[in-house]
Enzyme design. Structure first.
Site, PDB file in Angstrom:
ATOM      1  N   HIS A 193       0.838  -1.202   0.000  1.00 51.79           N
ATOM      2  CA  HIS A 193       0.000   0.000   0.000  1.00 51.79           C
ATOM      3  C   HIS A 193       0.876   1.256   0.000  1.00 51.79           C
ATOM      4  O   HIS A 193       0.798   2.095   0.918  1.00 51.79           O
ATOM      5  CB  HIS A 193      -0.905  -0.003   1.240  1.00 51.79           C
ATOM      6  N   ASN A 199      -4.086   2.658  -4.813  1.00 47.90           N
ATOM      7  CA  ASN A 199      -3.297   1.426  -4.759  1.00 47.90           C
ATOM      8  C   ASN A 199      -3.956   0.270  -5.522  1.00 47.90           C
ATOM      9  O   ASN A 199      -3.282  -0.489  -6.218  1.00 47.90           O
ATOM     10  CB  ASN A 199      -3.075   1.012  -3.302  1.00 47.90           C
TER      11      ASN A 199
END
Length: 371
Positions: A193, A199
């Site tokens: 992340h 993401n």
């Protein structure tokens, strides 16, 4: 170095074999260039729509198709920006594939910058990894309903080391089947992340690029994302794999990534089988595949021209679709490129169109209407 662990399952091996079978069918049954172009564009629109839909974008497929085909406008809303950015990211990946650009940290930062850019003006060439949050603010992925943390990623200070390790693994890992490697890459980027937002889109785009570099993209005809959207609970559940919420409690090195890998290759198998079936369908019934590829407004156009049974003027199409003449101008250019229509009058300026030669034998019955 990052060292993912998993155990091959019978299902995983079976799906890998199915993927190879579908690839062989598509290679052995090539489609006409016009059909290939249409399939690639449709898949690209679907990837854009469904990947952003996973993140909550409310535009439907037709709206996404319209946004990405229009010139960028300064007054676009956020949802339009989001789909336009993802479309541009897929275009970027297509260009980079032709150059054989390897996956590096800089490449991922550049990809994310395209996906996540906002507003007008000069855009950053590369993104930055997330930084420290304000005191007392927890950086986490929260459940939309309960608002409780679903996942707490690694500390921001660990991200650069983890990303260096991750991209080194991508470069050095050459033994795994490409679908499995792409599955692991998508999972690991989501797990690290590295960015404040975007993401998921970046991870899915990266997996797409990894597959395409190794010619596992079915010539650009497939879209895995639409299957994820149909099974969002399953998508997230397999990504979670029942692991603890905190990265440092086991997410950093799962004992067995098989549940996610098995799910990923299953989706790949289904998507690839769909493309293979289309190739087989075309080889036995040219007309039906061309009809199946038509957008709703293209079916309306073809029906109108069959019923009219003569060349039609642009103004007639404007009246048919109740849109501005500039919009019809854009649409007709796309339809001519596709071969659906062709000029039937005018030299410098087209004054009429007739049905394209590849579609001229169709009847109303072929379109599903009564004669």
């Amino acid at each position: 170095m990052f060292n993912p662990k998993f155990t091959y399952t019978n299902t995983m091996v079976s799906e890998l074999m199915s993927i190879e079978h579908s690839r062989a069918i598509v290679d052995l049954m090539p489609l006409p260039a016009t059909v290939e172009r249409d399939l690639i564009e449709k898949a690209k629109v679907k990837m854009t729509h469904y990947s952003t839909r996973i993140e909550g974008n409310l535009l439907d497929l037709e709206q996404v198709s319209r946004v990405v085909k229009q010139k960028p406008e300064k007054n676009r809303i956020a949802a339009e920006d989001e789909v336009r950015n993802y479309w541009e990211a897929l275009s970027f990946l297509s260009r980079e594939k032709k150059k054989g650009t390897p996956i590096t940290e800089d490449f991922i930062l550049q990809l994310h910058a395209i996906i996540y850019q906002h507003g007008t003006g000069r855009k950053a060439l590369k993104s930055r990894y997330r930084e420290a949050t304000e005191p007392g603010v927890l950086f986490a992925v929260f459940d939309n309903k309960t608002r409780q943390p679903e996942y707490i990623p690694p500390e921001y200070s660990d991200v650069p080391v983890l990303m260096d390790d991750f991209t080194t693994w991508i470069k050095q890992e050459t033994d795994l089947p490409i679908p499995i490697k792409a599955a692991i890459a998508a999972y690991q980027l989501l797990t690290i992340h590295p960015f404040e937002d975007g993401n998921g889109r970046t991870a899915r785009a990266l997996a797409t690029y990894m597959l395409s570099l190794a010619d596992y993209d079915m010539k650009g005809f497939q879209s895995l994302e639409e299957y994820y959207v149909e099974d969002l609970d399953g998508y997230y559940r397999h990504l979670q794999m029942g692991l603890p919420v905190l990265y440092y409690d086991g997410r950093h090195n799962p004992e067995n990534m098989a549940p996610w890998i098995e799910y990923f290759v299953k989706i790949m198998s289904l998507a690839y089988e769909k493309v293979a079936n289309l190739a087989k369908q075309f080889s036995t019934s040219n007309q039906h595949v061309l009809i199946a590829l038509l957008e709703p407004n293209e079916t309306t156009l073809l029906r109108f021209m069959i019923e009219t049974n003569r060349p039609v003027k642009p103004i007639e199409l404007t009246q048919l679709f109740q849109v501005h003449t500039r919009t019809i101008g854009k649409w007709t250019k796309q339809w001519v490129l596709k071969g659906l229509i062709e000029p039937a009058g005018g030299t410098k300026r087209i004054t009429a169109y007739r049905i394209g030669s590849g579609y001229s034998e169709f009847t109303l019955a072929d379109l599903g209407y009564k004669e």
